[in-house]
Structures are given as structure tokens and as C-alpha cells.
Design a protein around this motif. Structure first.
Motif, mmCIF file in Angstrom:
data_model
loop_
_atom_site.group_PDB
_atom_site.id
_atom_site.type_symbol
_atom_site.label_atom_id
_atom_site.label_comp_id
_atom_site.label_asym_id
_atom_site.label_seq_id
_atom_site.Cartn_x
_atom_site.Cartn_y
_atom_site.Cartn_z
ATOM 1 N N PRO A 152 41.834 40.327 33.002
ATOM 2 C CA PRO A 152 41.218 40.409 31.670
ATOM 3 C C PRO A 152 42.011 41.313 30.741
ATOM 4 O O PRO A 152 42.381 42.440 31.113
ATOM 5 C CB PRO A 152 39.840 40.998 31.967
ATOM 6 C CG PRO A 152 39.544 40.591 33.363
ATOM 7 C CD PRO A 152 40.867 40.621 34.067
ATOM 8 N N GLY A 153 42.301 40.809 29.552
ATOM 9 C CA GLY A 153 43.007 41.598 28.566
ATOM 10 C C GLY A 153 44.497 41.725 28.801
ATOM 11 O O GLY A 153 45.180 42.462 28.068
ATOM 12 N N LYS A 154 45.008 41.021 29.806
ATOM 13 C CA LYS A 154 46.437 41.117 30.120
ATOM 14 C C LYS A 154 47.090 39.740 30.044
ATOM 15 O O LYS A 154 46.422 38.711 30.091
ATOM 16 C CB LYS A 154 46.641 41.708 31.514
ATOM 17 C CG LYS A 154 46.178 43.151 31.636
ATOM 18 C CD LYS A 154 46.583 43.729 32.981
ATOM 19 C CE LYS A 154 46.209 45.189 33.080
ATOM 20 N NZ LYS A 154 46.633 45.776 34.390
ATOM 21 N N ASP A 177 44.860 43.874 42.083
ATOM 22 C CA ASP A 177 45.141 42.459 42.322
ATOM 23 C C ASP A 177 44.045 41.576 41.730
ATOM 24 O O ASP A 177 44.179 40.347 41.737
ATOM 25 C CB ASP A 177 45.240 42.173 43.819
ATOM 26 C CG ASP A 177 46.419 42.857 44.474
ATOM 27 O OD1 ASP A 177 46.266 43.374 45.601
ATOM 28 O OD2 ASP A 177 47.515 42.866 43.866
ATOM 29 N N THR A 178 42.983 42.172 41.243
ATOM 30 C CA THR A 178 41.895 41.400 40.644
ATOM 31 C C THR A 178 42.396 40.616 39.443
ATOM 32 O O THR A 178 42.971 41.177 38.515
ATOM 33 C CB THR A 178 40.755 42.336 40.221
ATOM 34 O OG1 THR A 178 40.183 42.939 41.387
ATOM 35 C CG2 THR A 178 39.673 41.571 39.472
ATOM 36 N N ALA A 179 42.184 39.297 39.468
ATOM 37 C CA ALA A 179 42.676 38.414 38.408
ATOM 38 C C ALA A 179 42.259 36.986 38.735
ATOM 39 O O ALA A 179 41.770 36.701 39.828
ATOM 40 C CB ALA A 179 44.191 38.500 38.290
ATOM 41 N N ILE A 180 42.501 36.120 37.784
ATOM 42 C CA ILE A 180 42.448 34.679 38.055
ATOM 43 C C ILE A 180 43.848 34.272 38.486
ATOM 44 O O ILE A 180 44.831 34.592 37.801
ATOM 45 C CB ILE A 180 42.011 33.881 36.821
ATOM 46 C CG1 ILE A 180 40.615 34.310 36.375
ATOM 47 C CG2 ILE A 180 42.043 32.385 37.128
ATOM 48 C CD1 ILE A 180 40.162 33.667 35.080
#
Length: 125
Positions: free
Chosen positions: A41-43, A90-93
Motif C-alpha cells: 500500500p502506498g508504494k 514482505d506484506t504486499a499483493i
């Protein structure tokens, strides 16, 4: 037209493992480099790993080197991303994608043609 479907995402505690899968339909991976990108998020979307069509050479971002492993099963038309020792960052889609980038551009998202819908990975610290 090749369609890609990711699976295997989920919620895990820091230090845990997940294995993501990317399955192809309407074609195969054999003629393409397959890569994994992720977006938090936001990146911006960032390169994670890739496996080349010829020779099967693999490439990793420094942030995941030694923890993630990419592999392909041609018979199953599936590419895997084994993720060990997961960290909160590492949290991400996570997205899989295919293309034919030259080696120097393998980490660049615009070099890839088809993208999956993404799978969410959440790592709790």
C-alpha cells in the motif's frame, strides 16, 4: 492470449512460509520469462524474482535473496514462488507476469506483457 492466475497467498506470522503459484491458461510459459512483482500500500510495484525462459536462470531482488525461491513446472504450466522466513515488510499483493525482457531489463515492470490479478500476502510481526 495467455491468462495468469496466482494463488497461495494468505496470512502468516513472521518467520513463516508460503508458496505462491502462478498457473497459465491459453498458452504456456515455455517461451517467456516469468517474473514476480509485489506492491505494498502506498508504494510502487517492485521486482521480486524472475526465471528465464532459456536455461531457467533465476534472479532475485536483494531483499528476498536467500529466502525466496522461484521454480517452474513446465508440465503443469505453473511457476512457484517459495517464500521462507517471511518478514512484515514482505506484506504486499504479489503478481506474476510474463514477457521477453533482455537481461538488463528483467527487473522492469513495463517489459512484461501479461499480468495476473494478484494474491495478497500478509505477514504479522
Amino acid at each position: 492470449q495467455v491468462q495468469l492466475v496466482e494463488s497461495g497467498g494468505g496470512f502468516v506470522q513472521a518467520g513463516g512460509s508460503l508458496r505462491l503459484s502462478c498457473a497459465a491458461s491459453g498458452g504456456t510459459f515455455s517461451d517467456y520469462t516469468v517474473a514476480w512483482f509485489r506492491q505494498a500500500p502506498g508504494k510502487e510495484r517492485e521486482f521480486v524474482s524472475a526465471i528465464r525462459r532459456s536455461g531457467g536462470n533465476t534472479y532475485y531482488d536483494d531483499s528476498v535473496k536467500g529466502r525466496f525461491t522461484v521454480s517452474r513446472d513446465a508440465a503443469k504450466k505453473t511457476v512457484y514462488l517459495q517464500m521462507n522466513n517471511l518478514k512484515a515488510e514482505d506484506t504486499a499483493i504479489y503478481y506474476c507476469t510474463i514477457g521477453r525482457p533482455i537481461l538488463s531489463a528483467i527487473r522492469q515492470a513495463p517489459m512484461y506483457y501479461y499480468w495476473g490479478q494478484g494474491t495478497q500476502v500478509t505477514v504479522a510481526s
